[in-house]
Design a protein around this motif. Structure first.
Motif, PDB file in Angstrom:
ATOM      1  N   LEU A   1       0.831  -1.211   0.000  1.00  0.00           N
ATOM      2  CA  LEU A   1       0.000   0.000   0.000  1.00  0.00           C
ATOM      3  C   LEU A   1       0.860   1.253   0.000  1.00  0.00           C
ATOM      4  CD1 LEU A   1      -2.745  -0.878   2.664  1.00  0.00           C
ATOM      5  CD2 LEU A   1      -3.060  -0.735   0.189  1.00  0.00           C
ATOM      6  N   ALA A   2       0.530   2.199  -0.854  1.00  0.00           N
ATOM      7  CA  ALA A   2       1.122   3.533  -0.773  1.00  0.00           C
ATOM      8  C   ALA A   2       0.417   4.296   0.353  1.00  0.00           C
ATOM      9  CB  ALA A   2       0.944   4.265  -2.096  1.00  0.00           C
ATOM     10  N   PRO A   3       1.080   5.301   0.942  1.00  0.00           N
ATOM     11  CA  PRO A   3       0.439   6.058   2.025  1.00  0.00           C
ATOM     12  C   PRO A   3      -0.951   6.585   1.670  1.00  0.00           C
ATOM     13  CG  PRO A   3       2.744   6.623   1.916  1.00  0.00           C
ATOM     14  CD  PRO A   3       2.469   5.732   0.733  1.00  0.00           C
ATOM     15  N   THR A   4      -1.132   7.051   0.432  1.00  0.00           N
ATOM     16  CA  THR A   4      -2.446   7.573   0.053  1.00  0.00           C
ATOM     17  C   THR A   4      -3.495   6.474  -0.050  1.00  0.00           C
ATOM     18  OG1 THR A   4      -1.715   7.426  -2.246  1.00  0.00           O
ATOM     19  CG2 THR A   4      -1.508   9.564  -1.165  1.00  0.00           C
ATOM     20  N   ALA A   5      -3.063   5.231  -0.306  1.00  0.00           N
ATOM     21  CA  ALA A   5      -4.011   4.119  -0.410  1.00  0.00           C
ATOM     22  C   ALA A   5      -4.440   3.594   0.950  1.00  0.00           C
ATOM     23  CB  ALA A   5      -3.390   2.980  -1.230  1.00  0.00           C
ATOM     24  N   VAL A   6      -3.733   3.991   2.003  1.00  0.00           N
ATOM     25  CA  VAL A   6      -4.106   3.554   3.345  1.00  0.00           C
ATOM     26  C   VAL A   6      -5.519   4.023   3.677  1.00  0.00           C
ATOM     27  CG1 VAL A   6      -3.613   3.855   5.812  1.00  0.00           C
ATOM     28  CG2 VAL A   6      -1.744   3.405   4.210  1.00  0.00           C
ATOM     29  N   CYS A   7      -5.863   5.219   3.260  1.00  0.00           N
ATOM     30  CA  CYS A   7      -7.177   5.772   3.595  1.00  0.00           C
ATOM     31  C   CYS A   7      -8.302   4.912   3.027  1.00  0.00           C
ATOM     32  CB  CYS A   7      -7.293   7.209   3.086  1.00  0.00           C
ATOM     33  SG  CYS A   7      -6.134   8.346   3.860  1.00  0.00           S
ATOM     34  N   ASP A   8      -8.186   4.514   1.776  1.00  0.00           N
ATOM     35  CA  ASP A   8      -9.218   3.672   1.172  1.00  0.00           C
ATOM     36  C   ASP A   8      -9.312   2.336   1.900  1.00  0.00           C
ATOM     37  OD1 ASP A   8      -9.824   5.574  -0.740  1.00  0.00           O
ATOM     38  OD2 ASP A   8      -8.391   4.771  -2.201  1.00  0.00           O
ATOM     39  N   ALA A   9      -8.164   1.752   2.230  1.00  0.00           N
ATOM     40  CA  ALA A   9      -8.170   0.470   2.934  1.00  0.00           C
ATOM     41  C   ALA A   9      -8.768   0.613   4.327  1.00  0.00           C
ATOM     42  CB  ALA A   9      -6.753  -0.077   3.016  1.00  0.00           C
ATOM     43  N   LEU A  10      -8.518   1.755   4.951  1.00  0.00           N
ATOM     44  CA  LEU A  10      -8.977   1.978   6.318  1.00  0.00           C
ATOM     45  C   LEU A  10     -10.463   2.306   6.385  1.00  0.00           C
ATOM     46  CD1 LEU A  10      -7.867   2.178   9.224  1.00  0.00           C
ATOM     47  CD2 LEU A  10      -7.350   4.580   8.767  1.00  0.00           C
ATOM     48  N   ALA A  11     -10.972   2.984   5.370  1.00  0.00           N
ATOM     49  CA  ALA A  11     -12.345   3.478   5.398  1.00  0.00           C
ATOM     50  C   ALA A  11     -13.370   2.352   5.556  1.00  0.00           C
ATOM     51  CB  ALA A  11     -12.637   4.282   4.138  1.00  0.00           C
ATOM     52  N   GLY A  12     -13.088   1.199   5.002  1.00  0.00           N
ATOM     53  CA  GLY A  12     -14.050   0.105   5.093  1.00  0.00           C
ATOM     54  C   GLY A  12     -13.855  -0.817   6.267  1.00  0.00           C
TER      55      GLY A  12
ATOM     56  N   ARG B   1     -13.579  11.059   5.448  1.00  0.00           N
ATOM     57  CA  ARG B   1     -14.155   9.778   5.886  1.00  0.00           C
ATOM     58  C   ARG B   1     -13.557   9.310   7.205  1.00  0.00           C
ATOM     59  NH1 ARG B   1     -12.631   6.099   0.904  1.00  0.00           N
ATOM     60  NH2 ARG B   1     -10.692   7.281   1.298  1.00  0.00           N
ATOM     61  N   LEU B   2     -12.350   9.803   7.535  1.00  0.00           N
ATOM     62  CA  LEU B   2     -11.599   9.324   8.697  1.00  0.00           C
ATOM     63  C   LEU B   2     -11.468  10.403   9.765  1.00  0.00           C
ATOM     64  CD1 LEU B   2      -8.780   7.558   6.646  1.00  0.00           C
ATOM     65  CD2 LEU B   2     -10.867   6.519   7.556  1.00  0.00           C
ATOM     66  N   ALA B   3     -12.398  11.331   9.768  1.00  0.00           N
ATOM     67  CA  ALA B   3     -12.284  12.492  10.652  1.00  0.00           C
ATOM     68  C   ALA B   3     -12.219  12.122  12.129  1.00  0.00           C
ATOM     69  CB  ALA B   3     -13.456  13.441  10.402  1.00  0.00           C
ATOM     70  N   GLY B   4     -12.869  11.050  12.517  1.00  0.00           N
ATOM     71  CA  GLY B   4     -12.905  10.708  13.938  1.00  0.00           C
ATOM     72  C   GLY B   4     -11.851   9.709  14.377  1.00  0.00           C
ATOM     73  N   ILE B   5     -10.957   9.298  13.495  1.00  0.00           N
ATOM     74  CA  ILE B   5     -10.034   8.225  13.837  1.00  0.00           C
ATOM     75  C   ILE B   5      -8.845   8.753  14.638  1.00  0.00           C
ATOM     76  CG2 ILE B   5      -8.479   8.314  11.823  1.00  0.00           C
ATOM     77  CD1 ILE B   5      -8.899   5.178  11.740  1.00  0.00           C
ATOM     78  N   THR B   6      -8.393   7.971  15.606  1.00  0.00           N
ATOM     79  CA  THR B   6      -7.196   8.287  16.383  1.00  0.00           C
ATOM     80  C   THR B   6      -5.985   7.665  15.698  1.00  0.00           C
ATOM     81  OG1 THR B   6      -8.349   8.434  18.509  1.00  0.00           O
ATOM     82  CG2 THR B   6      -6.010   7.888  18.575  1.00  0.00           C
ATOM     83  N   ILE B   7      -4.943   8.447  15.526  1.00  0.00           N
ATOM     84  CA  ILE B   7      -3.676   7.933  15.011  1.00  0.00           C
ATOM     85  C   ILE B   7      -2.726   7.751  16.184  1.00  0.00           C
ATOM     86  CG2 ILE B   7      -1.738   8.345  13.450  1.00  0.00           C
ATOM     87  CD1 ILE B   7      -3.525  10.176  11.824  1.00  0.00           C
ATOM     88  N   GLY B   8      -2.101   6.594  16.269  1.00  0.00           N
ATOM     89  CA  GLY B   8      -1.175   6.298  17.353  1.00  0.00           C
ATOM     90  C   GLY B   8       0.153   5.793  16.824  1.00  0.00           C
ATOM     91  N   ALA B   9       1.179   5.885  17.682  1.00  0.00           N
ATOM     92  CA  ALA B   9       2.533   5.480  17.282  1.00  0.00           C
ATOM     93  C   ALA B   9       3.258   4.880  18.475  1.00  0.00           C
ATOM     94  CB  ALA B   9       3.296   6.673  16.725  1.00  0.00           C
ATOM     95  N   PRO B  10       2.979   3.615  18.792  1.00  0.00           N
ATOM     96  CA  PRO B  10       3.602   3.025  19.982  1.00  0.00           C
ATOM     97  C   PRO B  10       5.128   3.017  19.944  1.00  0.00           C
ATOM     98  CG  PRO B  10       2.502   1.352  18.634  1.00  0.00           C
ATOM     99  CD  PRO B  10       2.075   2.678  18.115  1.00  0.00           C
ATOM    100  N   ALA B  11       5.731   3.020  18.755  1.00  0.00           N
ATOM    101  CA  ALA B  11       7.193   2.991  18.664  1.00  0.00           C
ATOM    102  C   ALA B  11       7.843   4.336  18.972  1.00  0.00           C
ATOM    103  CB  ALA B  11       7.621   2.513  17.277  1.00  0.00           C
ATOM    104  N   GLY B  12       7.070   5.402  19.132  1.00  0.00           N
ATOM    105  CA  GLY B  12       7.631   6.672  19.590  1.00  0.00           C
ATOM    106  C   GLY B  12       8.067   7.639  18.515  1.00  0.00           C
ATOM    107  N   GLN B  13       7.552   7.497  17.301  1.00  0.00           N
ATOM    108  CA  GLN B  13       7.956   8.419  16.230  1.00  0.00           C
ATOM    109  C   GLN B  13       7.768   9.897  16.601  1.00  0.00           C
ATOM    110  OE1 GLN B  13       6.150   5.661  15.864  1.00  0.00           O
ATOM    111  NE2 GLN B  13       6.329   4.727  13.833  1.00  0.00           N
ATOM    112  N   PRO B  14       6.701  10.281  17.347  1.00  0.00           N
ATOM    113  CA  PRO B  14       6.519  11.712  17.651  1.00  0.00           C
ATOM    114  C   PRO B  14       7.384  12.235  18.800  1.00  0.00           C
ATOM    115  CG  PRO B  14       4.409  10.543  17.533  1.00  0.00           C
ATOM    116  CD  PRO B  14       5.493   9.521  17.646  1.00  0.00           C
ATOM    117  N   GLU B  15       8.265  11.426  19.357  1.00  0.00           N
ATOM    118  CA  GLU B  15       9.049  11.840  20.517  1.00  0.00           C
ATOM    119  C   GLU B  15       9.966  13.027  20.213  1.00  0.00           C
ATOM    120  OE1 GLU B  15      11.199  11.984  24.196  1.00  0.00           O
ATOM    121  OE2 GLU B  15       9.263  11.126  23.681  1.00  0.00           O
TER     122      GLU B  15
END
Length: 374
Positions: free
Chosen positions: A196-207, A235-249
């Motif tokens: 999946l390309a990053p832009t294709a994640v949204c379509d895969a996630l939406a369903g 379509r994904l306005a309410g979704i939470t994005i998380g990063a357990p590996a700590g990318q946003p640190e």
């Protein structure tokens, strides 16, 4: 054919001491594709502690010297660096951030009988078989990621998607999450980022009807592109994005345009409040780095604290430095450090460092909010 030796970075460790130095080999990712920000913070912690050890008289009057090698997130390069450092007569090894790289370094250290204190890698299976030569400061992945799974469940997320790149580390993380969520009513849906390309994640996630998407992918890419795509998809306005590996640190995450880097919960290994030692070291690290120190910088500092205790007990002698992991009891920046052999962990382990789930405040991205502790 063996990998070429990693190029040297400058050694550090001048101080008010005499005699031949006691050398510690430091493995650090300092160039891409390694996570350079993590390497910079790890090295800052190591170097600060070495300077303070030497200011306090070194190891039985001998200066402590850090011999740095850049692993660049390459397991073969790291293994070659271990061989080179062993030939230079280092008393012990320290460092490394990337789990797969640390596993390669640990295997060589174990084979050579060279003590290795891993600062920051979390993969449970750091060595294939139990070893007396390797110890670790960072919590095992199974410990931290189960705490993260409990946070997700506690905030109402029971159907969770993961955008996962192919690697032993990400596969291990997905397995830990799935095994912890399933008996508690949670479901894990995997999106294969090798197809999946990053832009294709949204379509895969939406369903998928998932309420959270976890980034089990590299930084900055494709993690940043995935975040931007999801944030902009209505379509994904309410979704939470998380990063357990700590990318946003690290600080660059806070500068993502439009506040995209905020409100992304991640794991961090610091106590709710630092004690006097941690506060003093934190201030010194901030001055050295020019920004707030990450937990990785504290891990680097604590690594030298532990190795100094071990080496002072044995006069800098490598032959005796494998056994004392069991007798270590020193005050680190994040609490009292002792090592044990938890079930399922093949190395000596600090069980456990403090664990937090935090995110960046949307109103003030430089400020971290503590959401959960474990």
């Amino acid at each position: 054919m063996s990998a070429p030796s990693a190029p040297s970075a400058p050694s550090s460790g001048a101080g008010r001491t005499d005699g031949p130095s006691v050398r510690i080999g430091a493995l650090v990712p300092l160039t891409p594709p390694g996570w350079v920000e993590a390497g910079r913070h790890l090295l800052a912690g190591l170097e600060l502690a070495v300077r303070e050890v030497n200011d306090a008289g070194g190891i039985a009057g001998r200066p402590l010297e850090l011999v740095v090698r850049d692993t660049a997130a390459d397991p073969r390069r790291a293994a070659a660096a271990v061989d080179e450092l062993a030939s230079l007569g280092v008393a012990a090894l320290a460092g490394e951030y990337h789990s797969v790289v640390a596993r390669a370094a640990a295997a060589r250290a174990d084979a050579l009988g060279l003590p290795f204190l891993c600062s920051s890698a979390v993969l449970d299976a750091l060595t294939e078989q139990p070893t007396r030569w390797v110890a670790r400061l960072a919590p095992a992945q199974s410990h931290g990621w189960r705490i993260y799974a409990d946070f997700l469940l506690g905030t109402g997320h029971s159907r969770i998607a993961v955008a996962a790149a192919p690697s032993a580390y990400w596969a291990s993380g997905a397995r830990i999450l799935r095994d912890h969520l399933a008996p508690r009513g949670g479901t894990l849906v995997e999106l294969d980022m090798s197809t999946l390309a990053p832009t294709a994640v949204c379509d895969a996630l939406a369903g998928q009807r998932a309420t959270a998407l976890l980034l089990l992918v590299g930084h900055p890419e494709p993690a940043v592109s995935i975040v931007r795509s999801v944030r902009r998809d209505q379509r994904l306005a309410g979704i939470t994005i998380g990063a357990p590996a700590g990318q946003p640190e690290f600080a660059p995450w806070a500068t993502l345009p439009g506040g995209d880097g905020a409100a992304v919960p991640f794991l961090r290994y610091l106590p709710r409040r630092l004690g006097p030692l941690g506060a003093r070291v934190g201030a010194a690290l901030r001055e050295r780095l020019g920004e707030a120190p990450s937990f990785v910088a504290f891990e680097g500092y604590d690594t030298v604290v532990v190795l100094t205790d071990v080496l002072r007990s044995h006069g800098g002698d490598r032959a005796g430095t494998a056994e004392p992991w069991s007798s270590v009891a020193v005050e680190g920046t994040r609490g009292r450090i002792r090592f044990s052999r938890p079930p399922g962990i093949s190395v000596w382990q600090w069980a456990w460092p403090p664990v937090q789930v935090v995110d960046r405040d949307p109103a003030e991205p430089d400020r971290l909010r503590i959401l959960h502790t474990g």
